[in-house]
Design an enzyme around this catalytic site. Sequence first.
Site, PDB file in Angstrom:
ATOM      1  N   ASP A   6     -57.736 -67.139 -19.625  1.00 29.49           N
ATOM      2  CA  ASP A   6     -57.516 -65.751 -19.216  1.00 29.49           C
ATOM      3  C   ASP A   6     -57.656 -64.878 -20.458  1.00 29.49           C
ATOM      4  O   ASP A   6     -56.773 -64.858 -21.317  1.00 29.49           O
ATOM      5  CB  ASP A   6     -56.105 -65.628 -18.609  1.00 29.49           C
ATOM      6  N   CYS A   7     -58.773 -64.188 -20.548  1.00 33.64           N
ATOM      7  CA  CYS A   7     -59.045 -63.384 -21.737  1.00 33.64           C
ATOM      8  C   CYS A   7     -58.763 -61.914 -21.436  1.00 33.64           C
ATOM      9  O   CYS A   7     -59.459 -61.287 -20.631  1.00 33.64           O
ATOM     10  CB  CYS A   7     -60.492 -63.615 -22.149  1.00 33.64           C
ATOM     11  N   GLY A 107     -61.998 -55.072 -12.734  1.00 26.51           N
ATOM     12  CA  GLY A 107     -61.645 -56.002 -13.809  1.00 26.51           C
ATOM     13  C   GLY A 107     -61.318 -57.366 -13.218  1.00 26.51           C
ATOM     14  O   GLY A 107     -60.547 -57.453 -12.264  1.00 26.51           O
ATOM     15  N   ASP A 109     -59.439 -59.687 -14.200  1.00 25.16           N
ATOM     16  CA  ASP A 109     -58.001 -60.002 -14.241  1.00 25.16           C
ATOM     17  C   ASP A 109     -57.283 -59.446 -13.012  1.00 25.16           C
ATOM     18  O   ASP A 109     -56.333 -60.037 -12.514  1.00 25.16           O
ATOM     19  CB  ASP A 109     -57.362 -59.441 -15.525  1.00 25.16           C
TER      20      ASP A 109
HETATM   21  C1  LIG Z   1     -58.074 -52.214 -16.695  1.00 23.85           C
HETATM   22  C2  LIG Z   1     -58.380 -53.326 -17.693  1.00 23.85           C
HETATM   23  C3  LIG Z   1     -58.847 -52.719 -19.000  1.00 23.85           C
HETATM   24  C4  LIG Z   1     -57.073 -54.125 -17.941  1.00 23.85           C
HETATM   25  O1  LIG Z   1     -57.327 -55.116 -18.915  1.00 23.85           O
HETATM   26  P1  LIG Z   1     -56.193 -55.850 -19.787  1.00 23.85           P
HETATM   27  O2  LIG Z   1     -55.089 -54.868 -20.002  1.00 23.85           O
HETATM   28  O3  LIG Z   1     -55.707 -57.028 -18.962  1.00 23.85           O
HETATM   29  O4  LIG Z   1     -56.857 -56.315 -21.022  1.00 23.85           O
HETATM   30  C5  LIG Z   1     -59.439 -54.318 -17.088  1.00 23.85           C
HETATM   31  O5  LIG Z   1     -59.004 -54.779 -15.850  1.00 23.85           O
HETATM   32  C6  LIG Z   1     -60.805 -53.669 -16.941  1.00 23.85           C
HETATM   33  O6  LIG Z   1     -61.529 -53.554 -17.895  1.00 23.85           O
HETATM   34  N1  LIG Z   1     -61.134 -53.233 -15.697  1.00 23.85           N
HETATM   35  C7  LIG Z   1     -62.424 -52.656 -15.353  1.00 23.85           C
HETATM   36  C8  LIG Z   1     -62.301 -51.455 -14.462  1.00 23.85           C
HETATM   37  C9  LIG Z   1     -61.530 -51.678 -13.179  1.00 23.85           C
HETATM   38  O7  LIG Z   1     -60.782 -52.654 -13.012  1.00 23.85           O
HETATM   39  O8  LIG Z   1     -61.672 -50.841 -12.263  1.00 23.85           O
HETATM   40  K   LIG Z   2     -53.979 -59.128 -18.416  1.00 22.58           K
END
Ligand SMILES: CC(C)(COP(=O)(O)O)[C@@H](O)C(=O)NCCC(=O)O
Ligand SMILES: [K+]
EC number: 2.7.1.33
Length: 257
Positions: A6-7, A107, A109
């Site tokens: 999980d990066c 994203g 994640d």
């Molecule tokens: C919002 C985030 C920056 C959160 O990343 P993290 O805090 O886990 O590193 C990531 O989910 C991301 O780059 N999202 C892309 C745009 C979106 O989810 O709509």
């Molecule tokens: K995260």
Amino acid sequence: MLLAIDCGNTNTVFSIWNGTQAIATWRTSTEWQRTADQYYVWLSSLMAFQKIDVVIDEVIVSSTVPRVVFNLRVLSDRYFNCRPLVVGKAGCALPQESRVDIGTTVGPDRLVNTAGAYDRHGGDLIVVDFGTATTFDVVASDGAYVGGVIAPGVNLSLEALHNAAAALPHVDISKPQSVVGTNTVACMQSGVFWGYIGLVREICARIKAERGVPMKVIATGGLAPLFQQSEALFDAFEEDLTMHGLIVIHRYNKEIA
Ligand SMILES: CC(C)(COP(=O)(O)O)[C@@H](O)C(=O)NCCC(=O)O
Ligand SMILES: [K+]
Ligand SMILES: Nc1ncnc2c1ncn2[C@@H]1O[C@H](COP(=O)(O)OP(=O)(O)O)[C@@H](O)[C@H]1O
């Protein structure tokens, strides 16, 4: 055995799984320049140190940093002799659909959090992840990801103050004794801590009102307990939610293969 990675934008978590049991978990800072060979030296020395003598033959990756994926693919290919499942890329199916605007790349994640939370709690959820950014992921009754909220992360907010104002120091987050600070550090901690309590409460309330159904709030990320100890903001805190989501997605891909 499965290696789940999980990066995030700040940290990368590696976890080795035997079925549904986590054998070991390690964390390293995220640096896109790190090569496959560097990952392997780090990982194999930790495995040797903890006397974990297993063969990794499957890899699943979620990365919010696109540039890191190349080296993780090389790591899988060169050292574990397999092609990784990469969430959000071709070849990795998701158990639930994502109902967002056409052309939007969610994203990975957030999709992983959705899968993990739906597996444990069913639908109608708000998943709050305190990472580099703080994300709110809304899970519909059928498990679909239907959008959410992205707010600046807790540490990012403190860093932004420090970076933009010459007289504001670097400060770590903690719960201040009172709302009215009597020194600079206490004032900054108060602004971010109580501001964050308000942010989380208001966003969750507005999401619930907008959706018009009862929803559970599930929190993850290292800083969630700090906020929970002060006010009852969440129905559950699950430190391993993102890892669990990776396991759920891996299992789903094996089932449909
Ligand atoms: C919002 C985030 C920056 C959160 O990343 P993290 O805090 O886990 O590193 C990531 O989910 C991301 O780059 N999202 C892309 C745009 C979106 O989810 O709509
Ligand atoms: K995260
Ligand atoms: N248990 C913890 N206590 C204090 N700070 C933490 C803890 N866990 C993570 N952090 C901090 O929270 C921020 C987000 O970390 P992390 O959740 O690993 O982000 P990401 O998933 O975006 O890489 C970082 O600044 C990190 O140092």
